[in-house]
Enzyme design. Structure first.
Site, PDB file in Angstrom:
ATOM      1  N   SER A 147       0.848  -1.197   0.000  1.00  0.00           N
ATOM      2  CA  SER A 147       0.000   0.000   0.000  1.00  0.00           C
ATOM      3  C   SER A 147       0.877   1.238   0.000  1.00  0.00           C
ATOM      4  O   SER A 147       1.937   1.265   0.650  1.00  0.00           O
ATOM      5  CB  SER A 147      -0.885   0.015   1.252  1.00  0.00           C
ATOM      6  N   TYR A 160      -3.438  -1.608   9.879  1.00  0.00           N
ATOM      7  CA  TYR A 160      -3.426  -1.856   8.435  1.00  0.00           C
ATOM      8  C   TYR A 160      -2.091  -1.406   7.813  1.00  0.00           C
ATOM      9  O   TYR A 160      -1.455  -2.166   7.070  1.00  0.00           O
ATOM     10  CB  TYR A 160      -4.602  -1.136   7.769  1.00  0.00           C
TER      11      TYR A 160
HETATM   12  N1  LIG Z   1      -8.654   0.024  -1.967  1.00  0.00           N
HETATM   13  C1  LIG Z   1      -7.583   0.708  -1.585  1.00  0.00           C
HETATM   14  O1  LIG Z   1      -7.622   1.938  -1.402  1.00  0.00           O
HETATM   15  C2  LIG Z   1      -6.256   0.001  -1.401  1.00  0.00           C
HETATM   16  C3  LIG Z   1      -5.092   0.797  -1.280  1.00  0.00           C
HETATM   17  C4  LIG Z   1      -3.871   0.170  -1.101  1.00  0.00           C
HETATM   18  C5  LIG Z   1      -3.800  -1.213  -1.058  1.00  0.00           C
HETATM   19  N2  LIG Z   1      -4.935  -1.952  -1.191  1.00  0.00           N
HETATM   20  C6  LIG Z   1      -4.805  -3.411  -1.127  1.00  0.00           C
HETATM   21  O2  LIG Z   1      -5.351  -3.976  -2.297  1.00  0.00           O
HETATM   22  C7  LIG Z   1      -5.911  -5.253  -1.979  1.00  0.00           C
HETATM   23  C8  LIG Z   1      -7.359  -5.299  -2.421  1.00  0.00           C
HETATM   24  O3  LIG Z   1      -8.073  -4.263  -1.787  1.00  0.00           O
HETATM   25  P1  LIG Z   1      -9.582  -3.910  -2.191  1.00  0.00           P
HETATM   26  O4  LIG Z   1      -9.830  -2.527  -1.716  1.00  0.00           O
HETATM   27  O5  LIG Z   1      -9.825  -4.288  -3.611  1.00  0.00           O
HETATM   28  O6  LIG Z   1     -10.376  -4.917  -1.232  1.00  0.00           O
HETATM   29  P2  LIG Z   1     -11.908  -5.379  -1.266  1.00  0.00           P
HETATM   30  O7  LIG Z   1     -12.377  -5.263   0.157  1.00  0.00           O
HETATM   31  O8  LIG Z   1     -12.689  -4.669  -2.326  1.00  0.00           O
HETATM   32  O9  LIG Z   1     -11.763  -6.909  -1.657  1.00  0.00           O
HETATM   33  C9  LIG Z   1     -11.055  -7.769  -0.822  1.00  0.00           C
HETATM   34  C10 LIG Z   1     -11.391  -9.193  -1.208  1.00  0.00           C
HETATM   35  O10 LIG Z   1     -10.663 -10.060  -0.322  1.00  0.00           O
HETATM   36  C11 LIG Z   1     -11.559 -11.048   0.152  1.00  0.00           C
HETATM   37  N3  LIG Z   1     -11.100 -11.539   1.460  1.00  0.00           N
HETATM   38  C12 LIG Z   1     -11.171 -10.915   2.660  1.00  0.00           C
HETATM   39  N4  LIG Z   1     -10.684 -11.698   3.626  1.00  0.00           N
HETATM   40  C13 LIG Z   1     -10.280 -12.848   3.031  1.00  0.00           C
HETATM   41  C14 LIG Z   1      -9.699 -14.050   3.509  1.00  0.00           C
HETATM   42  N5  LIG Z   1      -9.445 -14.232   4.816  1.00  0.00           N
HETATM   43  N6  LIG Z   1      -9.399 -15.028   2.618  1.00  0.00           N
HETATM   44  C15 LIG Z   1      -9.679 -14.866   1.297  1.00  0.00           C
HETATM   45  N7  LIG Z   1     -10.256 -13.751   0.792  1.00  0.00           N
HETATM   46  C16 LIG Z   1     -10.548 -12.755   1.648  1.00  0.00           C
HETATM   47  C17 LIG Z   1     -12.916 -10.370   0.226  1.00  0.00           C
HETATM   48  O11 LIG Z   1     -13.984 -11.306   0.244  1.00  0.00           O
HETATM   49  C18 LIG Z   1     -12.880  -9.524  -1.041  1.00  0.00           C
HETATM   50  O12 LIG Z   1     -13.350 -10.238  -2.168  1.00  0.00           O
HETATM   51  C19 LIG Z   1      -5.716  -5.434  -0.476  1.00  0.00           C
HETATM   52  O13 LIG Z   1      -4.525  -6.142  -0.243  1.00  0.00           O
HETATM   53  C20 LIG Z   1      -5.583  -4.017   0.023  1.00  0.00           C
HETATM   54  O14 LIG Z   1      -4.885  -3.926   1.241  1.00  0.00           O
HETATM   55  C21 LIG Z   1      -6.160  -1.382  -1.353  1.00  0.00           C
END
Ligand SMILES: NC(=O)c1ccc[n+]([C@@H]2O[C@H](COP(=O)([O-])OP(=O)(O)OC[C@H]3O[C@@H](n4cnc5c(N)ncnc54)[C@H](O)[C@@H]3O)[C@@H](O)[C@H]2O)c1
Length: 256
Positions: A147, A160
């Site tokens: 991130s 986080y």
């Molecule tokens: N959205 C942001 O702003 C952002 C920014 C930086 C990094 N990220 C990273 O990108 C990645 C995706 O983020 P996102 O915002 O698309 O998330 P999201 O919440 O939209 O999707 C996350 C997915 O992971 C699944 N999940 C949750 N716990 C789980 C588990 N224990 N086992 C298997 N699957 C599981 C959920 O069901 C969901 O489908 C993450 O690693 C997040 O930390 C996101």
């Protein structure tokens, strides 16, 4: 179609950034395993239906909780049974949007533990589960989701941000351990992204939604599709001499 015939597992691939990455790897020709605790099979059939008619990849949806050693083992058994092995792992599943924002003293201890179980232990368990198969196949690529918050010192979600800092360190050290097996380990660090999880919890992100675009050199919201091509590149042969790196994809907000 540089990933034609390759097998890629995308954890948390049923929604958000994971789904965008999975779809892009499928467009590059890879067979996809969507490993998720929610709607894995449904997401797989929707994705399969949106591929071009002449595309050959199979999309498999498998229930997997990345924080459970048993569940990850069962998922990997299923992948071996169906595809014979794996070439690419995208460690995308994480707890983010549902976490408590606020001063670090207010973070419930149980939530701190859960964030580390899914975001860090989950990345470890999945990486450990695939490396035997990658070695058998002569190499592979692991891509972790870090991130941009790590490089900016973003406050109010310390559990986080700390978990994602661990992912940057994990990426570097595992790259050193697996280089001689021809397994590359890299990470992408997204900026604040309008994923499904963020949109469903928008009330907890009013400041981020208001401020993040203005913090960028390229002044607009980030969407999951912005991460997909970078992921495709890092998983593919064009990145064959790149390992241990964390690439920030955030429209030019954090420079790393
Ligand atoms: N959205 C942001 O702003 C952002 C920014 C930086 C990094 N990220 C990273 O990108 C990645 C995706 O983020 P996102 O915002 O698309 O998330 P999201 O919440 O939209 O999707 C996350 C997915 O992971 C699944 N999940 C949750 N716990 C789980 C588990 N224990 N086992 C298997 N699957 C599981 C959920 O069901 C969901 O489908 C993450 O690693 C997040 O930390 C996101």
């Amino acid at each position: 179609m540089e990933l034609l015939g390759k097998v890629a597992i995308v954890t948390g691939g049923a929604s958000g950034i994971g789904r965008a990455i999975a779809a892009e790897l499928a467009r590059a020709g890879a067979h996809i395993v969507i490993a998720d605790v929610r709607r894995a099979e449904e997401a797989a059939s929707i994705m399969a239906a949106t591929l071009p008619e002449d595309a050959s990849p199979q999309i498999l949806g498998v229930y997997a909780d990345v924080s459970s050693e048993q569940s990850v083992g069962e998922m990997m058994d299923g992948v071996r049974h169906h595809f014979g092995g794996v070439d690419i792992l995208v460690n995308n599943a994480a707890l983010f949007a549902e976490t408590t924002g606020g001063p670090f003293e207010m973070i419930p201890l149980e939530e701190w533990r859960r964030v580390f179980e899914i975001n860090v232990l989950g990345t470890y368990l999945c990486s450990r589960a695939v490396t035997g198969s990658m070695r058998e196949r002569g190499g592979g690529a692991i891509l972790n989701l870090a991130s941009g918050t790590v490089f900016k010192g973003v406050p109010w979600r310390l559990h986080y941000v700390a978990s994602k800092g661990a992912i940057v360190a994990f990426t570097r050290s595992l790259a050193r351990e697996l280089g001689t097996d021809n397994i590359r380990v890299n990470a992408i660090a997204p900026g604040f992204t309008m994923s499904d999880g963020v949109l469903a919890n928008a009330e907890g992100f009013t400041d981020s939604i208001r401020q993040s675009a203005a913090s960028r050199s390229l002044v607009r919201d980030e969407v999951p599709a912005d991460l997909a091509c970078a992921a495709r590149f890092l998983c593919g042969p064009g990145a064959g001499f790149i390992t241990g790196q964390t690439v920030v994809v955030d429209g030019g907000s954090a420079f790393h």
